[in-house]
Design a protein around this motif. Structure first.
Motif, mmCIF file in Angstrom:
data_model
loop_
_atom_site.group_PDB
_atom_site.id
_atom_site.type_symbol
_atom_site.label_atom_id
_atom_site.label_comp_id
_atom_site.label_asym_id
_atom_site.label_seq_id
_atom_site.Cartn_x
_atom_site.Cartn_y
_atom_site.Cartn_z
ATOM 1 N N THR A 82 -7.453 -4.585 6.785
ATOM 2 C CA THR A 82 -6.273 -3.803 7.167
ATOM 3 C C THR A 82 -5.630 -3.203 5.924
ATOM 4 O O THR A 82 -5.258 -2.023 5.900
ATOM 5 C CB THR A 82 -5.263 -4.690 7.916
ATOM 6 N N TYR A 83 -5.483 -4.021 4.885
ATOM 7 C CA TYR A 83 -4.933 -3.535 3.614
ATOM 8 C C TYR A 83 -5.777 -2.382 3.078
ATOM 9 O O TYR A 83 -5.254 -1.328 2.690
ATOM 10 C CB TYR A 83 -4.892 -4.691 2.622
ATOM 11 N N SER A 97 -7.754 -0.384 4.610
ATOM 12 C CA SER A 97 -7.684 0.819 5.457
ATOM 13 C C SER A 97 -6.440 1.639 5.150
ATOM 14 O O SER A 97 -6.392 2.840 5.433
ATOM 15 C CB SER A 97 -7.711 0.430 6.931
ATOM 16 N N GLU A 98 -5.417 1.004 4.567
ATOM 17 C CA GLU A 98 -4.163 1.687 4.238
ATOM 18 C C GLU A 98 -4.085 2.085 2.765
ATOM 19 O O GLU A 98 -3.150 2.779 2.361
ATOM 20 C CB GLU A 98 -2.975 0.770 4.575
ATOM 21 N N THR A 149 0.823 -1.208 0.000
ATOM 22 C CA THR A 149 0.000 0.000 0.000
ATOM 23 C C THR A 149 0.859 1.260 0.000
ATOM 24 O O THR A 149 0.536 2.235 -0.694
ATOM 25 C CB THR A 149 -0.965 0.004 1.188
ATOM 26 N N ASP A 150 1.953 1.265 0.750
ATOM 27 C CA ASP A 150 2.860 2.422 0.727
ATOM 28 C C ASP A 150 3.479 2.585 -0.657
ATOM 29 O O ASP A 150 3.645 3.710 -1.154
ATOM 30 C CB ASP A 150 3.958 2.261 1.768
#
Length: 307
Positions: free
Chosen positions: A207-208, A210-211, A173-174
């Motif tokens: 979680t992924y 959300s990022e 994601t980053d």
């Protein structure tokens, strides 16, 4: 004197309307569905094609796509640019892609965060890249090159992955967020890919998500996946595109649309393709979620503005 095709003379802009892809469900265009799509009382929101299927000059594929393009918005999805390649992009391939884009004026153009070429070899796979600074710089340079050649923004799709690289120094994601920031490209969020990768690598898909930079997402893909086992007997999901969208993926889609509002959503079904009514039911399910979430999203926006 031989007359040039109309699209080469630049007058295709007067031929096509429906240039903007609506925040509706779409489907991948299959030749055996065209007659049913044109006659159906249910009007699909848009149609998507793989660019590489239309890189020839003419013939039956172009005649069929020209007919369908008269009535529907179009999204062009590339599978062969090899954005992550270490050896640079193929200038001839970019030129052929530009010819398709200029000819059909799609509302959206997208490609994969992957590589599929090495030297003069082309692989029938979308292979992953490590998430490190060297790869980041290379991918950004390639996207800049494509966007400059096309004269427009492209969307980049998150991958489905089955292995991870030890050399990765960033999260996926980053990595994707940095690409969008540096190149100005948009994003194509494939929610089935998120679920497949999360299951294979044992992290939570929410979680992924959300990022993930949802504000950059301009198209969503939904598809079916197949289950298998790896060498250790662990569950391994494959992004198969050969069956209906899984219920867990529908749940994630509902959550995402609730958070970001409606965006164009493609039902991908590329293998063991069913008859049109089956694919249409999947699209109608996406349309129902989009319509329901649009109402609540607009209501929430009004309340926020009033507050």
């Amino acid at each position: 004197m031989t007359q040039s095709p109309a699209w080469k003379d630049g007058d295709s802009r007067a031929r096509f309307t429906h240039k903007t892809v609506p925040a509706r469900a779409g489907a991948g265009l299959k030749s055996n569905h065209i007659d049913q799509i044109l006659r159906d009382d249910y009007r699909i929101g848009f149609l998507e094609v793989h660019a590489e299927n239309y890189m020839g000059e003419g013939g039956a594929p172009h005649r069929a796509l020209t007919a369908i393009r008269q009535s529907f918005p179009l999204s062009v999805h590339g599978v062969g640019l090899s954005i992550g390649s270490e050896h640079g992009l193929d200038a001839d391939h970019i030129a052929r892609l530009k010819a398709v884009v200029d000819r059909y004026e799609p509302g959206l153009v997208s490609e994969h965060l992957a590589w599929s070429t090495h030297d003069n070899s082309y692989y029938n796979d979308l292979l992953p890249v490590p998430y490190d600074r060297t790869t980041l710089n290379r991918v950004c340079d390639h996207i800049d090159q494509v966007q400059e050649a096309l004269g427009r923004k492209i969307l980049l799709e998150n991958p489905s992955t089955y292995v991870q690289f030890e050399q990765s120094s960033m999260s996926e994601t980053d990595f994707i967020c940095e690409i969008a920031k540096r190149t100005g490209c948009g994003l194509l969020l494939d929610i089935n890919n998120v679920f497949v990768s999360a299951t294979n690598h044992k992290y939570r898909p929410l979680t992924y998500l959300s990022e993930f930079p949802l504000e950059k997402v301009e198209e969503i893909h939904l598809a079916g996946h197949a289950g298998d086992t790896d060498d250790e007997g662990e569950l391994l999901l494959i992004d198969a595109h050969d069956r209906p969208v899984d219920d867990e993926v529908w749940k994630l889609y509902d959550i995402v649309i609730g958070q970001m509002g409606p965006v164009p959503t493609l039902i991908e079904w590329d293998n063991d393709v069913p008859e049109w009514p089956v694919l249409k039911r999947e699209a109608m399910r996406a349309d129902e979620i989009l319509e329901r979430r649009a109402s609540s999203y607009m209501l929430g926006s009004r309340h926020a503005a009033a507050g």
